[in-house]
Write a protein that holds these residues in place. Structure first.
Motif, PDB file in Angstrom:
ATOM      1  N   ALA A  71      -4.623   0.058  -9.146  1.00 13.24           N
ATOM      2  CA  ALA A  71      -4.447   0.393 -10.560  1.00 13.24           C
ATOM      3  C   ALA A  71      -4.023   1.855 -10.672  1.00 13.24           C
ATOM      4  O   ALA A  71      -4.057   2.602  -9.685  1.00 13.24           O
ATOM      5  CB  ALA A  71      -5.745   0.182 -11.325  1.00 13.24           C
ATOM      6  N   VAL A  72      -3.652   2.223 -11.876  1.00  8.67           N
ATOM      7  CA  VAL A  72      -3.506   3.642 -12.189  1.00  8.67           C
ATOM      8  C   VAL A  72      -4.867   4.122 -12.682  1.00  8.67           C
ATOM      9  O   VAL A  72      -5.453   3.518 -13.584  1.00  8.67           O
ATOM     10  CB  VAL A  72      -2.426   3.888 -13.259  1.00  8.67           C
ATOM     11  N   TYR A  73      -5.360   5.172 -12.079  1.00  6.77           N
ATOM     12  CA  TYR A  73      -6.675   5.703 -12.414  1.00  6.77           C
ATOM     13  C   TYR A  73      -6.501   6.921 -13.318  1.00  6.77           C
ATOM     14  O   TYR A  73      -5.752   7.849 -12.993  1.00  6.77           O
ATOM     15  CB  TYR A  73      -7.440   6.071 -11.149  1.00  6.77           C
ATOM     16  N   TYR A  74      -7.235   6.898 -14.432  1.00 13.39           N
ATOM     17  CA  TYR A  74      -7.139   7.953 -15.442  1.00 13.39           C
ATOM     18  C   TYR A  74      -8.453   8.701 -15.562  1.00 13.39           C
ATOM     19  O   TYR A  74      -9.529   8.095 -15.578  1.00 13.39           O
ATOM     20  CB  TYR A  74      -6.797   7.360 -16.802  1.00 13.39           C
ATOM     21  N   CYS A  75      -8.338   9.986 -15.704  1.00 14.44           N
ATOM     22  CA  CYS A  75      -9.493  10.840 -15.957  1.00 14.44           C
ATOM     23  C   CYS A  75      -9.652  11.024 -17.462  1.00 14.44           C
ATOM     24  O   CYS A  75      -8.647  11.182 -18.184  1.00 14.44           O
ATOM     25  CB  CYS A  75      -9.257  12.183 -15.281  1.00 14.44           C
ATOM     26  N   ASN A  76     -10.892  10.998 -17.924  1.00 11.32           N
ATOM     27  CA  ASN A  76     -11.189  11.173 -19.350  1.00 11.32           C
ATOM     28  C   ASN A  76     -12.286  12.215 -19.502  1.00 11.32           C
ATOM     29  O   ASN A  76     -13.267  12.191 -18.764  1.00 11.32           O
ATOM     30  CB  ASN A  76     -11.629   9.840 -19.943  1.00 11.32           C
ATOM     31  N   ALA A  77     -12.111  13.096 -20.464  1.00 13.89           N
ATOM     32  CA  ALA A  77     -13.123  14.108 -20.762  1.00 13.89           C
ATOM     33  C   ALA A  77     -13.586  13.945 -22.194  1.00 13.89           C
ATOM     34  O   ALA A  77     -12.771  13.922 -23.122  1.00 13.89           O
ATOM     35  CB  ALA A  77     -12.548  15.500 -20.554  1.00 13.89           C
ATOM     36  N   ASN A  78     -14.884  13.800 -22.363  1.00 14.24           N
ATOM     37  CA  ASN A  78     -15.505  13.713 -23.690  1.00 14.24           C
ATOM     38  C   ASN A  78     -15.964  15.113 -24.071  1.00 14.24           C
ATOM     39  O   ASN A  78     -16.844  15.675 -23.440  1.00 14.24           O
ATOM     40  CB  ASN A  78     -16.677  12.748 -23.642  1.00 14.24           C
ATOM     41  N   LEU A  79     -15.348  15.652 -25.128  1.00 15.85           N
ATOM     42  CA  LEU A  79     -15.645  17.017 -25.547  1.00 15.85           C
ATOM     43  C   LEU A  79     -16.660  17.045 -26.688  1.00 15.85           C
ATOM     44  O   LEU A  79     -17.011  18.130 -27.168  1.00 15.85           O
ATOM     45  CB  LEU A  79     -14.364  17.718 -25.966  1.00 15.85           C
ATOM     46  N   GLY A  80     -17.105  15.862 -27.118  1.00 14.28           N
ATOM     47  CA  GLY A  80     -18.046  15.804 -28.228  1.00 14.28           C
ATOM     48  C   GLY A  80     -17.390  15.225 -29.458  1.00 14.28           C
ATOM     49  O   GLY A  80     -16.224  15.502 -29.739  1.00 14.28           O
ATOM     50  N   GLY A  81     -18.137  14.411 -30.206  1.00 20.24           N
ATOM     51  CA  GLY A  81     -17.573  13.732 -31.368  1.00 20.24           C
ATOM     52  C   GLY A  81     -16.425  12.841 -30.952  1.00 20.24           C
ATOM     53  O   GLY A  81     -16.515  12.094 -29.994  1.00 20.24           O
ATOM     54  N   ALA A  82     -15.339  12.938 -31.663  1.00 21.80           N
ATOM     55  CA  ALA A  82     -14.165  12.117 -31.346  1.00 21.80           C
ATOM     56  C   ALA A  82     -13.183  12.861 -30.451  1.00 21.80           C
ATOM     57  O   ALA A  82     -12.111  12.344 -30.137  1.00 21.80           O
ATOM     58  CB  ALA A  82     -13.456  11.701 -32.631  1.00 21.80           C
ATOM     59  N   ALA A  83     -13.540  14.051 -30.039  1.00 16.59           N
ATOM     60  CA  ALA A  83     -12.627  14.862 -29.241  1.00 16.59           C
ATOM     61  C   ALA A  83     -12.675  14.430 -27.781  1.00 16.59           C
ATOM     62  O   ALA A  83     -13.739  14.357 -27.178  1.00 16.59           O
ATOM     63  CB  ALA A  83     -12.994  16.334 -29.346  1.00 16.59           C
ATOM     64  N   GLU A  84     -11.535  14.120 -27.243  1.00 20.13           N
ATOM     65  CA  GLU A  84     -11.451  13.736 -25.846  1.00 20.13           C
ATOM     66  C   GLU A  84     -10.073  14.088 -25.311  1.00 20.13           C
ATOM     67  O   GLU A  84      -9.139  14.330 -26.065  1.00 20.13           O
ATOM     68  CB  GLU A  84     -11.724  12.241 -25.660  1.00 20.13           C
ATOM     69  N   MET A  85      -9.979  14.103 -24.001  1.00 24.16           N
ATOM     70  CA  MET A  85      -8.704  14.338 -23.333  1.00 24.16           C
ATOM     71  C   MET A  85      -8.514  13.281 -22.267  1.00 24.16           C
ATOM     72  O   MET A  85      -9.478  12.777 -21.693  1.00 24.16           O
ATOM     73  CB  MET A  85      -8.665  15.715 -22.680  1.00 24.16           C
ATOM     74  N   TRP A  86      -7.259  12.989 -21.979  1.00 21.81           N
ATOM     75  CA  TRP A  86      -6.903  12.054 -20.925  1.00 21.81           C
ATOM     76  C   TRP A  86      -5.905  12.717 -19.976  1.00 21.81           C
ATOM     77  O   TRP A  86      -5.068  13.505 -20.394  1.00 21.81           O
ATOM     78  CB  TRP A  86      -6.239  10.802 -21.504  1.00 21.81           C
ATOM     79  N   GLY A  87      -6.011  12.355 -18.712  1.00 24.18           N
ATOM     80  CA  GLY A  87      -4.985  12.748 -17.770  1.00 24.18           C
ATOM     81  C   GLY A  87      -3.851  11.743 -17.789  1.00 24.18           C
ATOM     82  O   GLY A  87      -3.920  10.715 -18.469  1.00 24.18           O
ATOM     83  N   LYS A  88      -2.810  12.036 -17.035  1.00 25.39           N
ATOM     84  CA  LYS A  88      -1.640  11.155 -16.996  1.00 25.39           C
ATOM     85  C   LYS A  88      -1.800  10.031 -15.990  1.00 25.39           C
ATOM     86  O   LYS A  88      -0.984   9.102 -15.966  1.00 25.39           O
ATOM     87  CB  LYS A  88      -0.392  11.973 -16.687  1.00 25.39           C
ATOM     88  N   GLY A  89      -2.811  10.102 -15.151  1.00 30.48           N
ATOM     89  CA  GLY A  89      -3.084   9.015 -14.220  1.00 30.48           C
ATOM     90  C   GLY A  89      -2.550   9.257 -12.825  1.00 30.48           C
ATOM     91  O   GLY A  89      -1.593  10.001 -12.628  1.00 30.48           O
ATOM     92  N   THR A  90      -3.196   8.604 -11.870  1.00 28.55           N
ATOM     93  CA  THR A  90      -2.755   8.655 -10.479  1.00 28.55           C
ATOM     94  C   THR A  90      -2.837   7.239  -9.906  1.00 28.55           C
ATOM     95  O   THR A  90      -3.796   6.517 -10.159  1.00 28.55           O
ATOM     96  CB  THR A  90      -3.598   9.643  -9.658  1.00 28.55           C
ATOM     97  N   GLN A  91      -1.814   6.851  -9.167  1.00 26.20           N
ATOM     98  CA  GLN A  91      -1.729   5.485  -8.666  1.00 26.20           C
ATOM     99  C   GLN A  91      -2.575   5.312  -7.414  1.00 26.20           C
ATOM    100  O   GLN A  91      -2.490   6.114  -6.474  1.00 26.20           O
ATOM    101  CB  GLN A  91      -0.271   5.138  -8.344  1.00 26.20           C
ATOM    102  N   VAL A  92      -3.362   4.248  -7.416  1.00 26.96           N
ATOM    103  CA  VAL A  92      -4.114   3.827  -6.234  1.00 26.96           C
ATOM    104  C   VAL A  92      -3.651   2.418  -5.881  1.00 26.96           C
ATOM    105  O   VAL A  92      -3.704   1.521  -6.728  1.00 26.96           O
ATOM    106  CB  VAL A  92      -5.624   3.848  -6.488  1.00 26.96           C
ATOM    107  N   THR A  93      -3.177   2.253  -4.664  1.00 23.89           N
ATOM    108  CA  THR A  93      -2.707   0.950  -4.212  1.00 23.89           C
ATOM    109  C   THR A  93      -3.459   0.555  -2.944  1.00 23.89           C
ATOM    110  O   THR A  93      -3.491   1.319  -1.986  1.00 23.89           O
ATOM    111  CB  THR A  93      -1.199   0.970  -3.929  1.00 23.89           C
ATOM    112  N   VAL A  94      -4.071  -0.627  -2.991  1.00 30.99           N
ATOM    113  CA  VAL A  94      -4.827  -1.128  -1.844  1.00 30.99           C
ATOM    114  C   VAL A  94      -4.094  -2.340  -1.297  1.00 30.99           C
ATOM    115  O   VAL A  94      -3.936  -3.349  -2.002  1.00 30.99           O
ATOM    116  CB  VAL A  94      -6.261  -1.491  -2.242  1.00 30.99           C
ATOM    117  N   SER A  95      -3.648  -2.247  -0.070  1.00 33.31           N
ATOM    118  CA  SER A  95      -2.903  -3.349   0.527  1.00 33.31           C
ATOM    119  C   SER A  95      -3.850  -4.288   1.254  1.00 33.31           C
ATOM    120  O   SER A  95      -4.856  -3.875   1.823  1.00 33.31           O
ATOM    121  CB  SER A  95      -1.856  -2.806   1.500  1.00 33.31           C
ATOM    122  N   SER A  96      -3.499  -5.574   1.236  1.00 35.82           N
ATOM    123  CA  SER A  96      -4.353  -6.574   1.888  1.00 35.82           C
ATOM    124  C   SER A  96      -3.931  -6.789   3.331  1.00 35.82           C
ATOM    125  O   SER A  96      -2.913  -6.289   3.779  1.00 35.82           O
ATOM    126  CB  SER A  96      -4.280  -7.885   1.113  1.00 35.82           C
TER     127      SER A  96
END
Length: 117
Positions: free
Chosen positions: A92-117
């Motif tokens: 999946a693409v993994y996203y970082c989220n920061a809760n700054l309080g109340g409705a304030a939050e930030m998101w990162g742009k994501g980083t791809q993680v690929t697991v091969s079988s």
């Protein structure tokens, strides 16, 4: 511009490990909590793990319990996600989220993680 920046994604085989990190560029924030979410192709974004900034209490999605560990470096204002025993379903693409309080939050742009079988 202030933003969260993730790093550490990549390609790994089933059973392997990866570590992700996330920090804010531009300034230092006071977080209530930071979290990781992920979004696989064709699926909705889902919660992975969360850590309260003060106290360090953690919570995890059932699908990653026992395999993933979230942690933070208070001094570096950085959150980490150590992922062990990875499975193809963790791809999946993994996203970082920061809760700054109340409705304030930030998101990162994501980083791809690929697991091969």
């Amino acid at each position: 511009q202030v933003q969260l920046v993730e790093s550490g994604g990549g390609l790994v085989q089933t059973g392997g490990s990866l570590g992700l990190s996330c920090s804010a560029s531009g300034r230092t924030f006071v977080y209530l909590a930071m979290a990781w979410f992920r979004q696989a192709p064709g699926k909705e974004r889902e919660f992975v793990a969360r850590i309260r900034w003060r106290g360090g209490d953690t919570s995890y999605a059932d699908s990653v319990k026992g395999r993933f560990t979230i942690s933070r470096d208070y001094a570096k204002n950085t959150v980490y996600l150590q992922m062990n025993n990875l499975e193809p379903e963790d791809t999946a693409v993994y996203y970082c989220n920061a809760n700054l309080g109340g409705a304030a939050e930030m998101w990162g742009k994501g980083t791809q993680v690929t697991v091969s079988s």
